[in-house]
Design a protein around this motif. Sequence first.
Motif, PDB file in Angstrom:
ATOM      1  N   PRO A  43      55.010  41.604  53.846  1.00 60.48           N
ATOM      2  CA  PRO A  43      55.586  42.914  53.549  1.00 60.48           C
ATOM      3  C   PRO A  43      56.409  42.952  52.262  1.00 60.48           C
ATOM      4  O   PRO A  43      56.598  44.020  51.685  1.00 60.48           O
ATOM      5  CB  PRO A  43      56.475  43.205  54.765  1.00 60.48           C
ATOM      6  N   ALA A  44      56.860  41.799  51.784  1.00 64.89           N
ATOM      7  CA  ALA A  44      57.599  41.757  50.518  1.00 64.89           C
ATOM      8  C   ALA A  44      56.712  42.165  49.346  1.00 64.89           C
ATOM      9  O   ALA A  44      57.218  42.515  48.275  1.00 64.89           O
ATOM     10  CB  ALA A  44      58.176  40.360  50.289  1.00 64.89           C
ATOM     11  N   PRO A  48      56.971  49.723  45.641  1.00 61.40           N
ATOM     12  CA  PRO A  48      57.917  50.811  45.917  1.00 61.40           C
ATOM     13  C   PRO A  48      57.141  52.119  46.023  1.00 61.40           C
ATOM     14  O   PRO A  48      56.097  52.233  45.388  1.00 61.40           O
ATOM     15  CB  PRO A  48      58.839  50.818  44.708  1.00 61.40           C
ATOM     16  N   PHE A  50      57.838  51.724  49.228  1.00 65.51           N
ATOM     17  CA  PHE A  50      57.773  51.149  50.571  1.00 65.51           C
ATOM     18  C   PHE A  50      58.618  49.883  50.699  1.00 65.51           C
ATOM     19  O   PHE A  50      58.753  49.121  49.741  1.00 65.51           O
ATOM     20  CB  PHE A  50      56.327  50.811  50.945  1.00 65.51           C
ATOM     21  N   THR A  51      59.140  49.685  51.911  1.00 67.38           N
ATOM     22  CA  THR A  51      59.849  48.459  52.256  1.00 67.38           C
ATOM     23  C   THR A  51      59.290  47.958  53.580  1.00 67.38           C
ATOM     24  O   THR A  51      58.552  48.670  54.275  1.00 67.38           O
ATOM     25  CB  THR A  51      61.361  48.692  52.417  1.00 67.38           C
ATOM     26  N   GLU A  52      59.666  46.755  53.951  1.00 67.73           N
ATOM     27  CA  GLU A  52      59.205  46.171  55.206  1.00 67.73           C
ATOM     28  C   GLU A  52      59.539  47.069  56.393  1.00 67.73           C
ATOM     29  O   GLU A  52      58.754  47.189  57.336  1.00 67.73           O
ATOM     30  CB  GLU A  52      59.852  44.797  55.384  1.00 67.73           C
ATOM     31  N   SER A  53      60.667  47.755  56.343  1.00 66.23           N
ATOM     32  CA  SER A  53      61.070  48.622  57.455  1.00 66.23           C
ATOM     33  C   SER A  53      60.169  49.856  57.594  1.00 66.23           C
ATOM     34  O   SER A  53      60.220  50.551  58.605  1.00 66.23           O
ATOM     35  CB  SER A  53      62.531  49.044  57.314  1.00 66.23           C
ATOM     36  N   ASP A  54      59.336  50.124  56.591  1.00 66.30           N
ATOM     37  CA  ASP A  54      58.420  51.270  56.653  1.00 66.30           C
ATOM     38  C   ASP A  54      57.148  50.983  57.454  1.00 66.30           C
ATOM     39  O   ASP A  54      56.399  51.911  57.768  1.00 66.30           O
ATOM     40  CB  ASP A  54      58.023  51.717  55.249  1.00 66.30           C
TER      41      ASP A  54
END
Length: 148
Positions: A43-44, A48, A50-54
């Motif tokens: 996920p890294a 952008p 987007f982030t891992e929490s998305d």
Amino acid sequence: MHPDGYFALILDPSSAEILRRRFCTLPRPIAHHCTVRYGTKDPADLPPPFTESDLGRAFTLEVTGYARRQDGGVEAVVVGLLLADGTLVERGFTENAIPHVTVATDGLTEPATANDLLCAGFERIRGPLLLARLEHTWASSRDEPLGA
């Protein structure tokens, strides 16, 4: 298919059906996803915004263009990412030069050829809004059942 799969905005069934009904003119419907980042499961590596929490979160895409290859091999819609504040992001949220959903092929043409098709030009349109979920997958457009 890359062994690490890819991140994509996977269309919900009703959004996929909207694309098939409004834009599909070829015999092999797809209308499955907008690739975000190919060849990774980390996920890294998400671009952008987007982030891992998305991961697993729903997003809205807006259709902004359409193209069909002259020989009828592939057709696709260009999409923008609609942010919560109403901003439409048209580039940079995927690794593809032009964010899109491959709508259909002739059954012989690789869906990925939509990238070249759109880079050669497309018709600007104001299309429907689509709902999609950010997911990691190994699914191939070729795995989609005919007419699904």
